[in-house]
Design an enzyme around this catalytic site. Structure first.
Site, PDB file in Angstrom:
ATOM      1  N   LYS A  78       7.694  -0.108 -16.904  1.00  0.00           N
ATOM      2  CA  LYS A  78       6.639  -0.952 -17.478  1.00  0.00           C
ATOM      3  C   LYS A  78       5.516  -0.139 -18.131  1.00  0.00           C
ATOM      4  CE  LYS A  78       7.458  -5.200 -14.938  1.00  0.00           C
ATOM      5  NZ  LYS A  78       6.933  -6.242 -14.053  1.00  0.00           N
ATOM      6  N   ASP A  82       3.820 -11.447 -17.297  1.00  0.00           N
ATOM      7  CA  ASP A  82       3.946 -11.631 -15.843  1.00  0.00           C
ATOM      8  C   ASP A  82       2.858 -12.556 -15.280  1.00  0.00           C
ATOM      9  OD1 ASP A  82       6.265 -10.288 -15.172  1.00  0.00           O
ATOM     10  OD2 ASP A  82       5.281  -8.366 -14.809  1.00  0.00           O
TER      11      ASP A  82
HETATM   12  P1  NDP Z   1       4.846  -1.183  -8.161  1.00  0.00           P
HETATM   13  O1  NDP Z   1       5.723  -0.055  -7.777  1.00  0.00           O
HETATM   14  O2  NDP Z   1       4.037  -1.093  -9.396  1.00  0.00           O
HETATM   15  O3  NDP Z   1       3.834  -1.486  -6.934  1.00  0.00           O
HETATM   16  C1  NDP Z   1       4.304  -1.501  -5.613  1.00  0.00           C
HETATM   17  C2  NDP Z   1       3.194  -1.994  -4.666  1.00  0.00           C
HETATM   18  O4  NDP Z   1       3.745  -2.063  -3.341  1.00  0.00           O
HETATM   19  C3  NDP Z   1       1.991  -1.078  -4.596  1.00  0.00           C
HETATM   20  O5  NDP Z   1       0.840  -1.835  -4.362  1.00  0.00           O
HETATM   21  C4  NDP Z   1       2.344  -0.198  -3.379  1.00  0.00           C
HETATM   22  O6  NDP Z   1       1.212   0.366  -2.740  1.00  0.00           O
HETATM   23  C5  NDP Z   1       2.961  -1.230  -2.467  1.00  0.00           C
HETATM   24  N1  NDP Z   1       3.852  -0.612  -1.474  1.00  0.00           N
HETATM   25  C6  NDP Z   1       5.014   0.018  -1.684  1.00  0.00           C
HETATM   26  N2  NDP Z   1       5.525   0.463  -0.515  1.00  0.00           N
HETATM   27  C7  NDP Z   1       4.649   0.096   0.451  1.00  0.00           C
HETATM   28  C8  NDP Z   1       4.613   0.254   1.867  1.00  0.00           C
HETATM   29  N3  NDP Z   1       5.583   0.900   2.518  1.00  0.00           N
HETATM   30  N4  NDP Z   1       3.568  -0.258   2.544  1.00  0.00           N
HETATM   31  C9  NDP Z   1       2.577  -0.902   1.884  1.00  0.00           C
HETATM   32  N5  NDP Z   1       2.546  -1.088   0.545  1.00  0.00           N
HETATM   33  C10 NDP Z   1       3.582  -0.594  -0.150  1.00  0.00           C
HETATM   34  O7  NDP Z   1       5.816  -2.456  -8.185  1.00  0.00           O
HETATM   35  P2  NDP Z   1       5.553  -3.865  -8.914  1.00  0.00           P
HETATM   36  O8  NDP Z   1       4.104  -4.152  -8.883  1.00  0.00           O
HETATM   37  O9  NDP Z   1       6.265  -3.890 -10.201  1.00  0.00           O
HETATM   38  O10 NDP Z   1       6.349  -4.866  -7.940  1.00  0.00           O
HETATM   39  C11 NDP Z   1       5.804  -5.248  -6.688  1.00  0.00           C
HETATM   40  C12 NDP Z   1       6.646  -6.385  -6.107  1.00  0.00           C
HETATM   41  O11 NDP Z   1       6.554  -7.542  -6.928  1.00  0.00           O
HETATM   42  C13 NDP Z   1       8.138  -6.040  -6.015  1.00  0.00           C
HETATM   43  O12 NDP Z   1       8.609  -6.489  -4.776  1.00  0.00           O
HETATM   44  C14 NDP Z   1       8.765  -6.819  -7.136  1.00  0.00           C
HETATM   45  O13 NDP Z   1      10.085  -7.241  -6.824  1.00  0.00           O
HETATM   46  C15 NDP Z   1       7.842  -8.029  -7.253  1.00  0.00           C
HETATM   47  N6  NDP Z   1       7.820  -8.573  -8.620  1.00  0.00           N
HETATM   48  C16 NDP Z   1       8.236  -9.854  -8.814  1.00  0.00           C
HETATM   49  C17 NDP Z   1       8.227 -10.407 -10.073  1.00  0.00           C
HETATM   50  C18 NDP Z   1       8.690 -11.816 -10.267  1.00  0.00           C
HETATM   51  O14 NDP Z   1       8.947 -12.200 -11.415  1.00  0.00           O
HETATM   52  N7  NDP Z   1       8.794 -12.610  -9.218  1.00  0.00           N
HETATM   53  C19 NDP Z   1       7.759  -9.658 -11.251  1.00  0.00           C
HETATM   54  C20 NDP Z   1       7.324  -8.309 -10.928  1.00  0.00           C
HETATM   55  C21 NDP Z   1       7.372  -7.796  -9.650  1.00  0.00           C
HETATM   56  P3  NDP Z   1       0.714   1.850  -3.105  1.00  0.00           P
HETATM   57  O15 NDP Z   1      -0.172   1.718  -4.318  1.00  0.00           O
HETATM   58  O16 NDP Z   1      -0.027   2.290  -1.889  1.00  0.00           O
HETATM   59  O17 NDP Z   1       1.941   2.666  -3.386  1.00  0.00           O
END
Ligand code: NDP
Length: 275
Positions: free
Chosen positions: A66, A102
């Site tokens: 992205k 989104d």
């Molecule tokens: P990113 O990788 O950009 O962000 C991931 C997020 O999850 C960050 O805030 C990260 O925190 C957090 N995270 C990851 N691992 C952990 C952990 N072990 N404990 C706590 N926090 C954690 O991903 P996206 O923003 O693109 O996607 C996030 C979610 O949203 C996904 O599950 C995805 O499937 C879903 N999604 C759904 C969509 C839909 O159309 N329904 C569209 C886009 C996404 P940190 O900053 O600390 O790493």
């Protein structure tokens, strides 16, 4: 001439987007194709450039591309510019444009599954500060909600809170972060199939009755957090309608026509997911 489009991801082969756009293309009688295009990050610019040179109309963009898509494009819509990430790139007037739908998808999910919720003046607690959280935070603020953000890493939460004039909290969020919230959104990958587990502290204790919990995850559809929230008496919203809600304007952009309403796209996707 066949209009070619697809979804760029890594991996991409499990994406639901080809089934979704394929069903709309067929129902609308459009001569088009929509494919999953798996591209490794280091190949992104070369592969995408080659496809645009070959006449492709554009692409949805999913993890981990992205940010790369945003940087690759020659032009950016105001929404993409505000978010710094793109989930849709397309050719317009000889230029590659980055957009992001989104936020629209997120609001579509709420309208479908929690139509009783009024965002204007409401307080929302957003868990996460990644790409999806960016879109959600801006959509919530744009709809008049006060946004509280809690993220594992504090700095992205602080930056996002600043951008939407919200409030950042540490994770786990303290009791005052949960007070008076009408909406809680999980925009982290906690609870996703093959993702990190959900922590014990996320138990929705102290959340006011009538609040809504929205999990952006749709694999699985009934996430561990949805189940917990339901048990705690909250109304729940799953992530599948967000996927559909961002795909609707993307289809219009890529294929030049609105998606036909006659298709039960949610039913089709549920069947595809084995639900
Ligand atoms: P990113 O990788 O950009 O962000 C991931 C997020 O999850 C960050 O805030 C990260 O925190 C957090 N995270 C990851 N691992 C952990 C952990 N072990 N404990 C706590 N926090 C954690 O991903 P996206 O923003 O693109 O996607 C996030 C979610 O949203 C996904 O599950 C995805 O499937 C879903 N999604 C759904 C969509 C839909 O159309 N329904 C569209 C886009 C996404 P940190 O900053 O600390 O790493």
């Amino acid at each position: 001439m066949t209009i070619r489009a697809g979804v760029l991801g890594y991996p991409a082969r499990h994406s639901l987007s080809p089934a979704l756009h394929g069903a709309w293309l067929e129902a609308a009688g459009i001569d088009g194709s929509y494919e999953a295009v798996e591209v490794a990050p280091e190949e992104f610019a070369r592969e995408v450039r080659a496809r645009f040179d070959d006449g492709w109309a554009g692409f949805n963009v999913t993890m981990p591309h992205k940010r790369a898509a945003f940087e690759f494009a020659g032009e950016r819509t105001a929404t993409a510019q505000a978010l710094g990430v793109s989930n849709l790139i397309f050719m317009r007037g000889g230029k590659i444009v980055a957009d992001n739908r989104d936020g629209e998808g997120f609001l579509y999910g709420l309208a479908r599954q929690a139509p009783q919720l009024t965002l204007d003046g409401a307080t929302a607690l957003l868990l996460g500060a990644g790409g999806a959280a960016q879109a959600v935070a801006h959509a919530l603020a744009g709809a008049g909600a006060r946004v509280r953000i809690a993220n594992r890493s504090p700095e992205p939460a602080r930056e996002l809170a600043k951008a939407v004039k919200g409030e950042a909290f540490a994770s786990p969020p303290p009791p005052q972060a949960w007070a008076d919230v009408a909406l809680i959104v999980n925009a982290t990958s906690m609870g996703m199939t093959d993702g990190p587990p959900v922590p014990d502290w996320l138990d929705f204790a102290g959340v006011q009755p009538g609040a809504v919990f929205y999990d952006l995850i749709y694999k699985p559809l009934d996430t561990p957090l949805i189940r917990r929230a339901r048990k705690a008496g909250l109304k729940t919203v799953d992530g599948l309608d967000m996927l559909i809600g961002q795909a609707r304007p993307a289809f219009q952009t890529l294929f030049g026509a609105p998606p036909p309403d006659a298709v039960d796209i949610r039913g089709l996707l549920l069947a595809k997911m084995g639900q």
